[in-house]
Structure formats: C-alpha cells, structure tokens
Design a protein around this motif. Structure first.
Motif, PDB file in Angstrom:
ATOM      1  N   UNK A  92       0.794  -1.228   0.000  1.00  0.00           N
ATOM      2  CA  UNK A  92       0.000   0.000   0.000  1.00  0.00           C
ATOM      3  C   UNK A  92       0.829   1.282   0.000  1.00  0.00           C
ATOM      4  N   UNK A  93       2.151   1.144  -0.122  1.00  0.00           N
ATOM      5  CA  UNK A  93       2.990   2.328  -0.185  1.00  0.00           C
ATOM      6  C   UNK A  93       3.241   2.732  -1.622  1.00  0.00           C
ATOM      7  N   UNK A  94       3.565   4.005  -1.824  1.00  0.00           N
ATOM      8  CA  UNK A  94       3.940   4.432  -3.166  1.00  0.00           C
ATOM      9  C   UNK A  94       5.431   4.157  -3.375  1.00  0.00           C
ATOM     10  N   UNK A  95       5.803   4.158  -4.647  1.00  0.00           N
ATOM     11  CA  UNK A  95       7.195   3.954  -5.007  1.00  0.00           C
ATOM     12  C   UNK A  95       8.069   5.013  -4.334  1.00  0.00           C
ATOM     13  N   UNK A  96       7.648   6.264  -4.455  1.00  0.00           N
ATOM     14  CA  UNK A  96       8.439   7.363  -3.884  1.00  0.00           C
ATOM     15  C   UNK A  96       8.619   7.189  -2.375  1.00  0.00           C
ATOM     16  N   UNK A  97       7.519   6.878  -1.676  1.00  0.00           N
ATOM     17  CA  UNK A  97       7.576   6.782  -0.211  1.00  0.00           C
ATOM     18  C   UNK A  97       8.500   5.649   0.227  1.00  0.00           C
ATOM     19  N   UNK A  98       8.376   4.514  -0.430  1.00  0.00           N
ATOM     20  CA  UNK A  98       9.155   3.359   0.026  1.00  0.00           C
ATOM     21  C   UNK A  98      10.650   3.584  -0.205  1.00  0.00           C
ATOM     22  N   UNK A 114      18.532  13.016  -5.252  1.00  0.00           N
ATOM     23  CA  UNK A 114      19.116  11.688  -5.401  1.00  0.00           C
ATOM     24  C   UNK A 114      18.032  10.633  -5.658  1.00  0.00           C
ATOM     25  N   UNK A 115      16.945  10.711  -4.902  1.00  0.00           N
ATOM     26  CA  UNK A 115      15.859   9.739  -5.084  1.00  0.00           C
ATOM     27  C   UNK A 115      15.304   9.859  -6.513  1.00  0.00           C
ATOM     28  N   UNK A 116      15.161  11.095  -6.965  1.00  0.00           N
ATOM     29  CA  UNK A 116      14.655  11.300  -8.328  1.00  0.00           C
ATOM     30  C   UNK A 116      15.595  10.662  -9.346  1.00  0.00           C
ATOM     31  N   UNK A 117      16.892  10.851  -9.153  1.00  0.00           N
ATOM     32  CA  UNK A 117      17.864  10.302 -10.099  1.00  0.00           C
ATOM     33  C   UNK A 117      17.785   8.771 -10.136  1.00  0.00           C
ATOM     34  N   UNK A 145      15.732  -2.515  -6.169  1.00  0.00           N
ATOM     35  CA  UNK A 145      17.063  -1.969  -6.483  1.00  0.00           C
ATOM     36  C   UNK A 145      17.120  -0.496  -6.075  1.00  0.00           C
ATOM     37  N   UNK A 146      16.048   0.235  -6.380  1.00  0.00           N
ATOM     38  CA  UNK A 146      16.005   1.658  -6.011  1.00  0.00           C
ATOM     39  C   UNK A 146      16.156   1.822  -4.497  1.00  0.00           C
ATOM     40  N   UNK A 147      15.482   0.962  -3.732  1.00  0.00           N
ATOM     41  CA  UNK A 147      15.612   1.013  -2.273  1.00  0.00           C
ATOM     42  C   UNK A 147      17.064   0.790  -1.860  1.00  0.00           C
ATOM     43  N   UNK A 148      17.689  -0.204  -2.501  1.00  0.00           N
ATOM     44  CA  UNK A 148      19.070  -0.538  -2.138  1.00  0.00           C
ATOM     45  C   UNK A 148      20.033   0.588  -2.498  1.00  0.00           C
ATOM     46  N   UNK A 149      19.649   1.419  -3.471  1.00  0.00           N
ATOM     47  CA  UNK A 149      20.530   2.512  -3.900  1.00  0.00           C
ATOM     48  C   UNK A 149      20.198   3.838  -3.217  1.00  0.00           C
ATOM     49  N   UNK A 150      19.127   3.830  -2.417  1.00  0.00           N
ATOM     50  CA  UNK A 150      18.612   5.092  -1.873  1.00  0.00           C
ATOM     51  C   UNK A 150      19.637   5.807  -0.993  1.00  0.00           C
ATOM     52  N   UNK A 151      20.498   5.061  -0.317  1.00  0.00           N
ATOM     53  CA  UNK A 151      21.467   5.699   0.598  1.00  0.00           C
ATOM     54  C   UNK A 151      22.860   5.791  -0.019  1.00  0.00           C
ATOM     55  N   UNK A 152      22.926   5.726  -1.354  1.00  0.00           N
ATOM     56  CA  UNK A 152      24.192   5.923  -2.084  1.00  0.00           C
ATOM     57  C   UNK A 152      25.306   4.974  -1.626  1.00  0.00           C
ATOM     58  N   UNK A 153      25.045   3.662  -1.687  1.00  0.00           N
ATOM     59  CA  UNK A 153      26.069   2.703  -1.267  1.00  0.00           C
ATOM     60  C   UNK A 153      27.213   2.628  -2.283  1.00  0.00           C
ATOM     61  N   UNK A 154      28.380   2.228  -1.790  1.00  0.00           N
ATOM     62  CA  UNK A 154      29.531   2.009  -2.690  1.00  0.00           C
ATOM     63  C   UNK A 154      29.572   0.576  -3.188  1.00  0.00           C
TER      64      UNK A 154
END
Ligand SMILES: Nc1ncnc2c1ncn2[C@@H]1O[C@H](COP(=O)(O)OP(=O)(O)O)[C@@H](O)[C@H]1O
Ligand SMILES: [Mg+2]
Length: 316
Positions: A92-98, A114-117, A145-154
């Motif tokens: 029930x969450x949106x893509x942006x929120x999650x 960053x989230x937009x990118x 994948x977007x979630x995993x990249x949300x915090x700019x991991x190396x």
C-alpha cells in the motif's frame, strides 16, 4: 586493484548444525562486477547475508572498505546496498515513499534529487506515485534496487536478481548494473545462470557446498575456454599412434578407433594443417572428424559435480 571486500576464514554453522560456509577466503576488487556462481544450496545467500549483517558468522572476519562488519557494523553497513533474493514490498505504499523511507533507515538526510535520479535511472519515475501492488513483478524488482541505492552505497549486492525474470527485463537489468559500475559502484551478484556470469562479470567466483572452488578473471577463464579437442574417427582401428605422427600430441582412444588432438583455437598456429598432411603420409583414412570446445558450463559442472551429502535441498 585494492579490494573493497576482504573475507577471511569465514564460517557459518546454522543452529540446525548445518555448516553452510566452510572457511571462505575471498577478496573482491573495488569497482568490479563480481559474479558469485553456484548451484542451489551452495551458500550464496548465506555469504551475502553474513556480509550484509543479516546472518551472524560463527567464525572468521569480513571487512567492507576496511570496516569490520561486526565491530564496526554501522560504518560497514552504510556502504552497502542489498537487493535480497526474496522480494518484500509493502503493497500500500507508493514507489516514492518506500524508496525515500529506505534512505532514512540509514540515517541519511533527505535528498529528493538523489531519489529522483535513482528512480529515473531505473525507469520508475513515471510510477513514483503508484502503489507497489499495482506494479508488475519486474517493476517491483526495480523498486527493490532503487531502495538498495537510496542511501548511495559504494557496494551493491544483488542476490539472484534475474531469477524468474523474463529475457527482456534481464537485459535491461544488466544495463542498469553496468551503468552503476560506470559510476564506481562495486557490484556483487549471485546467480546460477552461467550466461549471466559470462555476460556481466569482470571476475567470477564459483561456490559449491560452502567452499569457494574457483576465483578468476572472466577473460582468463574465457581464454582457457579456447581449448578445443579434435577427434579423428578412423576407418580401421590401429594398435598405436604411427611413428609418422609422433610430432603431434595425439592420444589414441581405448578402442583404437579414434585419435584425439587438443589445441587452442586462439593460437596463431594450431598445428592442424601439418597434422592432416602427416595423417595422409601415414596412410590413415578417416571416417569422420569432429571438434568440441570446452565451455564455462563444462568447467562449472566439473567443479560442482560432487554434491556433499545432506546438501541437496533445493530452495529455488
Ligand atoms: N536458517 C537456516 N537454517 C539451517 N540451514 C539453512 C538455513 N538457511 C540456509 N540453510 C542451508 O544452508 C545451505 C546454503 O543455503 P543458501 O545460502 O540459501 O544457498 P544458495 O543461496 O546458494 O542457494 C542450504 O543447504 C540451506 O538449506
Ligand atoms: Mg540463494
């Protein structure tokens, strides 16, 4: 190249008593795409989960960019993004929120740009206000994948990213992974598809029954794969390789029916022309010829063909 992940004598024995990792030693170079290849039950998910702090090791150490994953957990974990094998999303969450929420979990300040990118790179921008339950399986995987990249991991771990994914989506995932690497992210992906390792990886590690059985640059592995076997089926069986052919490294099969010549197809001189000339001189008549190239598939099957008792559960 410096390694970004260093694993020393890593062991994992589950509470059931089952030893899933048996003294793993592995270094993963910074900036590489590393494919961890192995059959179901080999220990791929266990290894990734230990590195990501989800499963506790029972021995050995892991460092991520110099941070011990246990004594320096926070620093290590903040460098790592994980796309788990099992998709878990809140319907029930949106893509942006999650995706923005995930960033917050790592204590990172908000960064809408960053989230937009990330969402644009994964072709999810148009879907940003959609609830997750309205998305296709492939889109949901992109959200992971977007979630995993949300915090700019190396370092990004992808556990079987394309299992059960159709060919088209698989190719587009490969593109995403390549572009991440181009931006300096180290990628570690697990797969039991050889083709995926072959297409994607700079380096390939093979794991079987909790042990690393091979680690090699993909290109070197491919050179080895240039090896070919030429089989010459004879009209009449012979007792031994004729003297006139002694200059060639030939093997006679047990029935005396065929000569086998091994060469590398990448070599300038394969020796095939002089072999045929000498065959003619020796008066040998051929019934048939064929060539066979060893494949990654064969190497892989050879490496993993001795399954360990009690390690046959299929969790696919
Ligand atoms: N929680 C657990 N308790 C006991 N055994 C487990 C557990 N999780 C995984 N295993 C076993 O450890 C082995 C490796 O599993 P896994 O790491 O999931 O392999 P892979 O990802 O390569 O398929 C398998 O034999 C599996 O059954
Ligand atoms: Mg797994």
């Amino acid at each position: 190249m410096a390694s970004i992940i260093s694993i020393r004598n890593l062991e994992k024995r589950y509470d059931s008593g089952f030893q899933a990792l048996k003294g793993i030693n592995l270094d993963i170079p910074d900036g590489d795409i590393f494919a961890l290849l192995g059959p179901n039950g080999a220990g791929k998910t266990t290894l990734i989960n230990v590195i990501c702090g989800i499963v506790n090791p029972t021995g050995g150490t892991v460092e991520a960019a110099g941070h011990d994953i246990i004594s320096d957990y926070r620093a290590a974990r903040s460098l790592i993004g994980l796309v788990p094998q099992e998709l878990t999303t809140d319907a029930f969450e949106t893509v942006w929120a999650t995706v923005s929420f995930s960033r917050g979990l790592f204590g990172k300040p908000r960064n809408s740009a960053h989230i937009e990118k990330v969402l644009r790179d994964l072709s999810l921008w148009d879907k940003r206000d959609n609830m997750l339950m309205t998305l296709s399986g492939g889109m949901k995987r992109r959200v992971m994948i977007a979630k995993a990249l949300s915090h700019e991991p190396r370092i990004l771990f992808l556990d079987e990213p394309t299992a059960g994914v159709d060919v088209e989506l698989r190719r587009s995932m490969w593109e995403v992974v390549r572009s991440l690497r181009a931006h300096g992210v180290t990628i570690i992906l697990t797969t039991h598809y050889l083709e995926e390792a072959e297409q994607m990886a700079d380096r390939i590690g093979v794991i079987n029954a909790g042990e690393i059985v091979l680690v090699e640059q993909k290109n070197e592995l491919m050179t080895k794969l240039g090896e070919k076997r030429l089989t010459l089926q004879l009209q009449e069986p012979i007792e031994q390789v004729p003297e006139a052919l002694s200059a060639h490294a030939l093997e006679l099969d047990d029935a005396g029916q065929a000569l086998v010549y091994t060469y590398n197809a990448n070599d300038k001189r394969t020796g095939i022309n002089s072999l045929f000339r000498d065959l003619d001189h020796a008066g040998l008549r051929l019934r048939d010829v064929d060539t066979k190239q060893s494949s990654l598939e064969e190497i892989f099957v050879d490496l993993v063909k001795a399954p360990t008792a009690g390690n046959t559960r299929n969790d696919a």
